[in-house]
Each structure stands twice: as C-alpha cells, then as structure tokens.
Motif scaffolding. Structure first.
Motif, PDB file in Angstrom:
ATOM      1  N   MET A   1       0.852  -1.171   0.000  1.00 42.80           N
ATOM      2  CA  MET A   1       0.000   0.000   0.000  1.00 42.80           C
ATOM      3  C   MET A   1       0.897   1.231   0.000  1.00 42.80           C
ATOM      4  O   MET A   1       1.829   1.330   0.792  1.00 42.80           O
ATOM      5  CB  MET A   1      -0.899  -0.040   1.243  1.00 42.80           C
ATOM      6  N   ASN A   3       1.592   5.396   0.352  1.00 41.33           N
ATOM      7  CA  ASN A   3       1.060   6.448   1.216  1.00 41.33           C
ATOM      8  C   ASN A   3       1.859   7.727   1.044  1.00 41.33           C
ATOM      9  O   ASN A   3       2.982   7.713   0.540  1.00 41.33           O
ATOM     10  CB  ASN A   3       1.067   5.990   2.677  1.00 41.33           C
ATOM     11  N   SER A  55      -9.437  11.948   5.108  1.00 45.57           N
ATOM     12  CA  SER A  55      -9.925  10.567   5.066  1.00 45.57           C
ATOM     13  C   SER A  55      -8.739   9.612   4.922  1.00 45.57           C
ATOM     14  O   SER A  55      -7.642  10.014   4.511  1.00 45.57           O
ATOM     15  CB  SER A  55     -10.898  10.357   3.907  1.00 45.57           C
ATOM     16  N   ILE A  56      -8.966   8.356   5.255  1.00 49.76           N
ATOM     17  CA  ILE A  56      -7.924   7.337   5.106  1.00 49.76           C
ATOM     18  C   ILE A  56      -7.459   7.282   3.656  1.00 49.76           C
ATOM     19  O   ILE A  56      -6.260   7.183   3.383  1.00 49.76           O
ATOM     20  CB  ILE A  56      -8.446   5.961   5.571  1.00 49.76           C
ATOM     21  N   GLU A  57      -8.393   7.391   2.721  1.00 48.58           N
ATOM     22  CA  GLU A  57      -8.065   7.309   1.306  1.00 48.58           C
ATOM     23  C   GLU A  57      -7.178   8.463   0.848  1.00 48.58           C
ATOM     24  O   GLU A  57      -6.498   8.354  -0.171  1.00 48.58           O
ATOM     25  CB  GLU A  57      -9.339   7.267   0.449  1.00 48.58           C
ATOM     26  N   ASP A  58      -7.199   9.575   1.575  1.00 45.18           N
ATOM     27  CA  ASP A  58      -6.324  10.691   1.235  1.00 45.18           C
ATOM     28  C   ASP A  58      -4.865  10.372   1.551  1.00 45.18           C
ATOM     29  O   ASP A  58      -3.962  10.918   0.923  1.00 45.18           O
ATOM     30  CB  ASP A  58      -6.734  11.963   1.989  1.00 45.18           C
ATOM     31  N   GLU A  61      -3.134   4.572  -0.470  1.00 43.49           N
ATOM     32  CA  GLU A  61      -3.634   4.111  -1.760  1.00 43.49           C
ATOM     33  C   GLU A  61      -3.232   2.648  -1.932  1.00 43.49           C
ATOM     34  O   GLU A  61      -2.056   2.329  -1.889  1.00 43.49           O
ATOM     35  CB  GLU A  61      -3.025   4.952  -2.884  1.00 43.49           C
ATOM     36  N   PRO A  62      -4.204   1.773  -2.112  1.00 48.25           N
ATOM     37  CA  PRO A  62      -3.866   0.362  -2.278  1.00 48.25           C
ATOM     38  C   PRO A  62      -3.063   0.115  -3.540  1.00 48.25           C
ATOM     39  O   PRO A  62      -3.214   0.831  -4.532  1.00 48.25           O
ATOM     40  CB  PRO A  62      -5.218  -0.356  -2.336  1.00 48.25           C
ATOM     41  N   GLN A  64      -2.238  -1.486  -6.927  1.00 52.99           N
ATOM     42  CA  GLN A  64      -3.102  -1.967  -8.004  1.00 52.99           C
ATOM     43  C   GLN A  64      -2.439  -3.176  -8.661  1.00 52.99           C
ATOM     44  O   GLN A  64      -1.321  -3.081  -9.149  1.00 52.99           O
ATOM     45  CB  GLN A  64      -3.344  -0.875  -9.040  1.00 52.99           C
TER      46      GLN A  64
END
Length: 66
Positions: A1, A3, A55-58, A61-62, A64
C-alpha cells in the motif's frame, strides 16, 4: 500500500517520533509505514487520518494489481 505520510508529516513540521506519540505508536512503526514495509491496522489508519483531518483514502492508496 502506497502512502503520502512522509509529506504530510513534514508539511506539519513533525518528526516521526512526534507523530508516533500523537497517535500512540512507536517511531519505528511510523518509519515502517512510511517505507511501505508495514500496512497499518484499520484503527491506526483512522487515527492517522483524524490527526491530519482527512480521510484514510487521502493518505493511503492500495497497490493496483495488473
């Protein structure tokens, strides 16, 4: 992941130790997350997002899979 934790931390002028103390983990944990060697628990991800008021998504990022 992937970040952007290092950038967010540096933008606030925090050391890894200061961020670690703010979210209740060790400096080594923050270092491992920043170097993509450790994926944080959901609880820690929420704490980091709350600390940076995003947010966590900010932050995370997983990876791909192609």
């Amino acid at each position: 992941m992937q970040n952007d934790l290092p950038k967010r931390r540096e933008d606030e002028g925090l050391s890894q130790g200061e961020l670690a103390e703010a979210v209740g983990v060790t400096r080594q944990t923050i270092n491992a997350i920043e170097r993509n060697r450790y994926d944080p628990s959901l609880e820690l991800a929420f704490k980091l997002a709350a600390h940076f008021d995003c947010s966590i998504e900010d932050i995370f990022e997983p990876d791909q899979d192609n």
